[in-house]
Design a protein around this motif. Structure first.
Motif, PDB file in Angstrom:
ATOM      1  N   LEU A  12      13.955  10.220   3.293  1.00 19.35           N
ATOM      2  CA  LEU A  12      12.650  10.404   2.649  1.00 19.35           C
ATOM      3  C   LEU A  12      12.198   9.127   1.935  1.00 19.35           C
ATOM      4  O   LEU A  12      11.035   8.721   2.042  1.00 19.35           O
ATOM      5  N   VAL A  13      13.118   8.503   1.210  1.00 16.69           N
ATOM      6  CA  VAL A  13      12.785   7.286   0.468  1.00 16.69           C
ATOM      7  C   VAL A  13      12.419   6.156   1.431  1.00 16.69           C
ATOM      8  O   VAL A  13      11.462   5.414   1.209  1.00 16.69           O
ATOM      9  N   ASN A  14      13.181   6.057   2.535  1.00 13.54           N
ATOM     10  CA  ASN A  14      12.890   5.009   3.511  1.00 13.54           C
ATOM     11  C   ASN A  14      11.520   5.194   4.142  1.00 13.54           C
ATOM     12  O   ASN A  14      10.809   4.216   4.384  1.00 13.54           O
ATOM     13  N   ARG A  15      11.138   6.450   4.412  1.00 16.65           N
ATOM     14  CA  ARG A  15       9.805   6.721   4.967  1.00 16.65           C
ATOM     15  C   ARG A  15       8.721   6.281   3.993  1.00 16.65           C
ATOM     16  O   ARG A  15       7.730   5.672   4.381  1.00 16.65           O
ATOM     17  N   THR A  16       8.907   6.604   2.722  1.00 17.76           N
ATOM     18  CA  THR A  16       7.933   6.243   1.692  1.00 17.76           C
ATOM     19  C   THR A  16       7.785   4.733   1.593  1.00 17.76           C
ATOM     20  O   THR A  16       6.680   4.199   1.572  1.00 17.76           O
ATOM     21  N   ARG A  17       8.921   4.037   1.546  1.00 17.28           N
ATOM     22  CA  ARG A  17       8.888   2.576   1.427  1.00 17.28           C
ATOM     23  C   ARG A  17       8.308   1.924   2.671  1.00 17.28           C
ATOM     24  O   ARG A  17       7.572   0.938   2.568  1.00 17.28           O
ATOM     25  N   ALA A  18       8.629   2.467   3.834  1.00 18.30           N
ATOM     26  CA  ALA A  18       8.105   1.912   5.082  1.00 18.30           C
ATOM     27  C   ALA A  18       6.591   2.038   5.117  1.00 18.30           C
ATOM     28  O   ALA A  18       5.887   1.119   5.548  1.00 18.30           O
ATOM     29  N   ALA A  19       6.080   3.174   4.655  1.00 17.37           N
ATOM     30  CA  ALA A  19       4.629   3.384   4.621  1.00 17.37           C
ATOM     31  C   ALA A  19       3.968   2.407   3.659  1.00 17.37           C
ATOM     32  O   ALA A  19       2.907   1.833   3.951  1.00 17.37           O
ATOM     33  N   ARG A  20       4.600   2.186   2.497  1.00 16.29           N
ATOM     34  CA  ARG A  20       4.053   1.262   1.510  1.00 16.29           C
ATOM     35  C   ARG A  20       4.065  -0.167   2.053  1.00 16.29           C
ATOM     36  O   ARG A  20       3.087  -0.910   1.909  1.00 16.29           O
ATOM     37  N   ASN A  21       5.172  -0.542   2.698  1.00 20.01           N
ATOM     38  CA  ASN A  21       5.273  -1.881   3.274  1.00 20.01           C
ATOM     39  C   ASN A  21       4.250  -2.083   4.377  1.00 20.01           C
ATOM     40  O   ASN A  21       3.645  -3.149   4.492  1.00 20.01           O
ATOM     41  N   LYS A  22       4.050  -1.055   5.199  1.00 17.63           N
ATOM     42  CA  LYS A  22       3.087  -1.142   6.293  1.00 17.63           C
ATOM     43  C   LYS A  22       1.684  -1.357   5.742  1.00 17.63           C
ATOM     44  O   LYS A  22       0.903  -2.161   6.264  1.00 17.63           O
ATOM     45  N   SER A  23       1.361  -0.642   4.686  1.00 22.09           N
ATOM     46  CA  SER A  23       0.055  -0.782   4.052  1.00 22.09           C
ATOM     47  C   SER A  23      -0.143  -2.199   3.513  1.00 22.09           C
ATOM     48  O   SER A  23      -1.211  -2.801   3.679  1.00 22.09           O
ATOM     49  N   THR A  24       0.883  -2.739   2.884  1.00 20.94           N
ATOM     50  CA  THR A  24       0.806  -4.089   2.325  1.00 20.94           C
ATOM     51  C   THR A  24       0.657  -5.128   3.419  1.00 20.94           C
ATOM     52  O   THR A  24      -0.160  -6.047   3.316  1.00 20.94           O
ATOM     53  N   ARG A  25       1.434  -4.982   4.498  1.00 15.93           N
ATOM     54  CA  ARG A  25       1.339  -5.917   5.625  1.00 15.93           C
ATOM     55  C   ARG A  25      -0.052  -5.875   6.252  1.00 15.93           C
ATOM     56  O   ARG A  25      -0.614  -6.904   6.622  1.00 15.93           O
ATOM     57  N   SER A  26      -0.605  -4.686   6.334  1.00 15.13           N
ATOM     58  CA  SER A  26      -1.943  -4.521   6.901  1.00 15.13           C
ATOM     59  C   SER A  26      -2.980  -5.233   6.030  1.00 15.13           C
ATOM     60  O   SER A  26      -3.890  -5.898   6.538  1.00 15.13           O
ATOM     61  N   ALA A  27      -2.843  -5.098   4.720  1.00 16.51           N
ATOM     62  CA  ALA A  27      -3.766  -5.757   3.792  1.00 16.51           C
ATOM     63  C   ALA A  27      -3.678  -7.277   3.929  1.00 16.51           C
ATOM     64  O   ALA A  27      -4.700  -7.975   3.890  1.00 16.51           O
ATOM     65  N   VAL A  28      -2.459  -7.781   4.107  1.00 14.11           N
ATOM     66  CA  VAL A  28      -2.266  -9.219   4.271  1.00 14.11           C
ATOM     67  C   VAL A  28      -2.947  -9.697   5.555  1.00 14.11           C
ATOM     68  O   VAL A  28      -3.665 -10.697   5.566  1.00 14.11           O
ATOM     69  N   LYS A  29      -2.725  -8.962   6.647  1.00 19.78           N
ATOM     70  CA  LYS A  29      -3.332  -9.340   7.924  1.00 19.78           C
ATOM     71  C   LYS A  29      -4.853  -9.342   7.840  1.00 19.78           C
ATOM     72  O   LYS A  29      -5.517 -10.237   8.363  1.00 19.78           O
ATOM     73  N   THR A  30      -5.411  -8.343   7.155  1.00 17.41           N
ATOM     74  CA  THR A  30      -6.865  -8.254   6.999  1.00 17.41           C
ATOM     75  C   THR A  30      -7.398  -9.451   6.217  1.00 17.41           C
ATOM     76  O   THR A  30      -8.408 -10.046   6.596  1.00 17.41           O
ATOM     77  N   SER A  31      -6.706  -9.815   5.140  1.00 17.05           N
ATOM     78  CA  SER A  31      -7.164 -10.944   4.323  1.00 17.05           C
ATOM     79  C   SER A  31      -7.080 -12.253   5.102  1.00 17.05           C
ATOM     80  O   SER A  31      -7.950 -13.123   4.977  1.00 17.05           O
ATOM     81  N   ILE A  32      -6.060 -12.394   5.943  1.00 14.28           N
ATOM     82  CA  ILE A  32      -5.920 -13.597   6.766  1.00 14.28           C
ATOM     83  C   ILE A  32      -7.055 -13.665   7.787  1.00 14.28           C
ATOM     84  O   ILE A  32      -7.643 -14.730   8.011  1.00 14.28           O
ATOM     85  N   LYS A  33      -7.387 -12.522   8.387  1.00 15.02           N
ATOM     86  CA  LYS A  33      -8.477 -12.482   9.366  1.00 15.02           C
ATOM     87  C   LYS A  33      -9.809 -12.871   8.722  1.00 15.02           C
ATOM     88  O   LYS A  33     -10.638 -13.530   9.342  1.00 15.02           O
ATOM     89  N   LYS A  34     -10.002 -12.466   7.465  1.00 18.06           N
ATOM     90  CA  LYS A  34     -11.244 -12.816   6.760  1.00 18.06           C
ATOM     91  C   LYS A  34     -11.345 -14.326   6.557  1.00 18.06           C
ATOM     92  O   LYS A  34     -12.435 -14.900   6.673  1.00 18.06           O
ATOM     93  N   VAL A  35     -10.227 -14.969   6.270  1.00 15.50           N
ATOM     94  CA  VAL A  35     -10.228 -16.425   6.091  1.00 15.50           C
ATOM     95  C   VAL A  35     -10.604 -17.101   7.405  1.00 15.50           C
ATOM     96  O   VAL A  35     -11.480 -17.974   7.449  1.00 15.50           O
ATOM     97  N   TYR A  36      -9.961 -16.685   8.500  1.00 15.69           N
ATOM     98  CA  TYR A  36     -10.246 -17.306   9.795  1.00 15.69           C
ATOM     99  C   TYR A  36     -11.663 -16.999  10.274  1.00 15.69           C
ATOM    100  O   TYR A  36     -12.287 -17.834  10.936  1.00 15.69           O
ATOM    101  N   ALA A  37     -12.205 -15.840   9.909  1.00 15.61           N
ATOM    102  CA  ALA A  37     -13.588 -15.516  10.270  1.00 15.61           C
ATOM    103  C   ALA A  37     -14.553 -16.473   9.568  1.00 15.61           C
ATOM    104  O   ALA A  37     -15.518 -16.956  10.173  1.00 15.61           O
TER     105      ALA A  37
END
Length: 87
Positions: A12-37
């Motif tokens: 259960l804890v690993n699922r929670t952390r994986a979801a949080r990490n995925k969200s953070t990675r997604s936010a990072v990718k989005t911010s990088i795309k905005k810079v390149y745009a």
């Protein structure tokens, strides 16, 4: 499926952390795309603003342990170099 209570909790804890990490990675990718745009549009001011936001997002991800510190440094360095190449 795990039978031991502690193993069930780890799942259960690993699922929670994986979801949080995925969200953070997604936010990072989005911010990088905005810079390149902004770079693609050759908009220096927007690129600098997006770079500042992206740097903050990447640094936070590194401090939370989502990214290794060298990985975050490399990402920030490449973005900064790309923005500075705009002239």
């Amino acid at each position: 499926m795990a039978n031991i209570k502690s193993a069930k909790k780890r799942i259960l804890v690993n699922r929670t952390r994986a979801a949080r990490n995925k969200s953070t990675r997604s936010a990072v990718k989005t911010s990088i795309k905005k810079v390149y745009a902004a770079i693609d549009q050759k908009d220096k001011e927007a690129a600098n603003a997006a770079l500042q936001a992206a740097t903050s997002t990447i640094s936070k991800a590194a401090s939370k342990g989502v990214y290794h510190k060298n990985t975050s440094s490399r990402k920030i360095s490449r973005l900064t170099k790309a923005v500075n190449a705009l002239d």
